[in-house]
Design a protein around this motif. Structure first.
Motif, short mmCIF file in Angstrom:
data_model
loop_
_atom_site.label_atom_id
_atom_site.label_comp_id
_atom_site.label_asym_id
_atom_site.label_seq_id
_atom_site.Cartn_x
_atom_site.Cartn_y
_atom_site.Cartn_z
N VAL A 262 40.78 19.73 0.53
CA VAL A 262 41.26 18.50 1.15
C VAL A 262 40.98 18.56 2.66
N ILE A 263 40.81 17.39 3.24
CA ILE A 263 40.58 17.26 4.68
C ILE A 263 41.85 16.71 5.31
N ARG A 264 42.31 17.37 6.36
CA ARG A 264 43.52 16.94 7.05
C ARG A 264 43.25 16.77 8.54
N PRO A 265 43.92 15.77 9.18
CA PRO A 265 43.77 15.60 10.63
C PRO A 265 44.63 16.60 11.38
N LEU A 266 44.30 16.84 12.63
CA LEU A 266 45.13 17.64 13.51
C LEU A 266 46.03 16.71 14.33
N ALA A 267 47.26 17.11 14.54
CA ALA A 267 48.20 16.29 15.29
C ALA A 267 47.71 16.08 16.72
N ASP A 268 47.74 14.84 17.16
CA ASP A 268 47.38 14.45 18.53
C ASP A 268 45.90 14.67 18.86
N GLN A 269 45.09 14.88 17.86
CA GLN A 269 43.63 14.99 18.02
C GLN A 269 43.25 15.93 19.17
N PRO A 270 43.61 17.21 19.06
CA PRO A 270 43.32 18.15 20.16
C PRO A 270 41.85 18.59 20.22
N LEU A 271 41.11 18.43 19.12
CA LEU A 271 39.70 18.83 19.08
C LEU A 271 38.85 17.58 18.83
N ARG A 272 37.84 17.38 19.68
CA ARG A 272 37.03 16.17 19.59
C ARG A 272 35.56 16.52 19.81
N LEU A 273 34.71 15.63 19.38
CA LEU A 273 33.27 15.77 19.60
C LEU A 273 32.69 14.42 20.00
N GLU A 274 31.59 14.47 20.71
CA GLU A 274 30.84 13.27 21.05
C GLU A 274 29.59 13.23 20.17
N LEU A 275 29.35 12.10 19.52
CA LEU A 275 28.14 11.95 18.72
C LEU A 275 27.08 11.25 19.57
N HIS A 276 25.93 11.91 19.74
CA HIS A 276 24.84 11.36 20.53
C HIS A 276 23.63 11.09 19.64
N LEU A 277 22.94 10.00 19.91
CA LEU A 277 21.66 9.72 19.27
C LEU A 277 20.59 9.82 20.35
#
Length: 323
Positions: A262-277
């Motif tokens: 299963v996929i679960r979110p992290l509280a308060d979104q502490p880890l993020r990424l930028e998607l670039h094309l």
């Protein structure tokens, strides 16, 4: 004197024709000039390469060895020339588009949507774990488009021949868990500090920009992960997670596997990424950039239902979507 490609072509011509006269004619030079060139080549290698017999010029044992290497080099030069010509001719509507980068589902889904368009009959995927390698590949023509994730504030060296668009500036990183893992119960967002209570599987430290970013984010949150397993193989990650031997980071578009993962979110979104094309300027995909972005946004819409974490993020996001 050092051997040059023209020297290799000269001895190859002598061997092929069996005659200095015929070889000179083939090379567009006089026989005396070729004879003097052969003498210089033989002085360079230290011994005689050909002997004259009734049947013509025949390689000596040393000559045969040198010729074998010469033919190998000449074949390589021919291959380089052919590849260069092929790359120079790329960009036509019949050429397959090569989509590079490393981002999982978006890369595959975009390829599926672009394949068969009037200007894009076929798509080939090229995976580059290193974002800089993907961008450099665009500059030299190894690919036509590249989708890459970058940690916040990470910067690449982008050649003048390459342009780029930020597709998502704040895409969350989720975690993958065994379906019966303690952190999976209830479906609630998982606090970052809880990750320290369980074995972690991820890329080897320092392998890409991601591991440095993760270490920094955890340090700022006073969290120390127990990275017991290191691998770049998705198959290994999935097996370890399903077997409840580890938990792992997951792209936002990762899918639940009922009864396994299963996929679960992290509280308060502490880890993020930028998607670039990224794209090669003045290329065919560059001329169709708006259409590419439209299909990329469609690929994200099509992913609804892959997990509750994804649905909550996609339907509740505030950032604009480039279409």
């Amino acid at each position: 004197m050092e051997l040059e490609v023209r020297h290799l072509r000269a001895i190859a011509a002598i061997s092929d024709t069996g005659s200095l006269t015929l070889a000179a004619r083939q090379l567009g030079m006089s026989q005396p000039a070729l004879s003097k060139l052969l003498q210089r080549i033989e002085r360079c290698v230290g011994d005689t390469l050909f002997v004259r017999t009734r049947s013509g010029s025949v390689p000596t044992p040393l000559g045969a060895d040198v010729l074998a290497e010469a033919h190998s080099v000449l074949r390589g030069m021919s291959g380089i020339r052919e590849r260069a010509q092929a790359w120079g001719a790329r960009g036509g509507p019949r050429d397959p588009l090569t989509l590079g980068g490393h981002c999982g589902y978006p890369q595959v889904a975009l390829a599926r949507r672009l394949r068969g368009l009037p200007w894009c009959p076929e798509v080939a995927l090229r995976e580059d774990l290193d974002p800089q390698a993907a961008v450099d590949g665009l500059a030299v023509g190894a690919c036509d488009l590249a989708l890459v994730y970058l940690p916040p504030q990470a910067r690449l060296t982008v050649p003048d021949a390459v342009g780029g668009v930020v597709v998502h500036a704040d895409e969350p990183v989720f975690i993958a868990l065994a379906h019966d893992h303690p952190l999976a119960r209830g479906g609630a967002p998982v606090p970052l500090e809880r990750l320290a209570d369980f074995p972690w599987v991820d890329e080897p430290p320092g392998y890409t920009l991601w591991t440095s970013y993760l270490r920094r984010a955890c340090h700022e949150a006073a969290v120390s992960l127990d990275q017991r397993h290191s691998t770049v193989s998705l198959f290994t990650v999935l097996e370890l997670v399903a077997d409840e031997q580890a938990i792992a980071p997951a792209f936002s578009t990762s899918s639940d596997h009922p009864g396994h993962i299963v996929i679960r979110p992290l509280a308060d979104q502490p880890l993020r990424l930028e998607l670039h094309l990224f794209y090669r300027r003045h290329s065919l995909p560059h001329r169709h950039l708006e259409e590419v972005l439209h299909h990329l946004a469609g690929a994200y819409r099509d992913r609804l239902g892959c997990s509750g974490a994804y649905d909550d993020w996609w339907l509740g996001r505030r950032e604009p979507v480039l279409e």
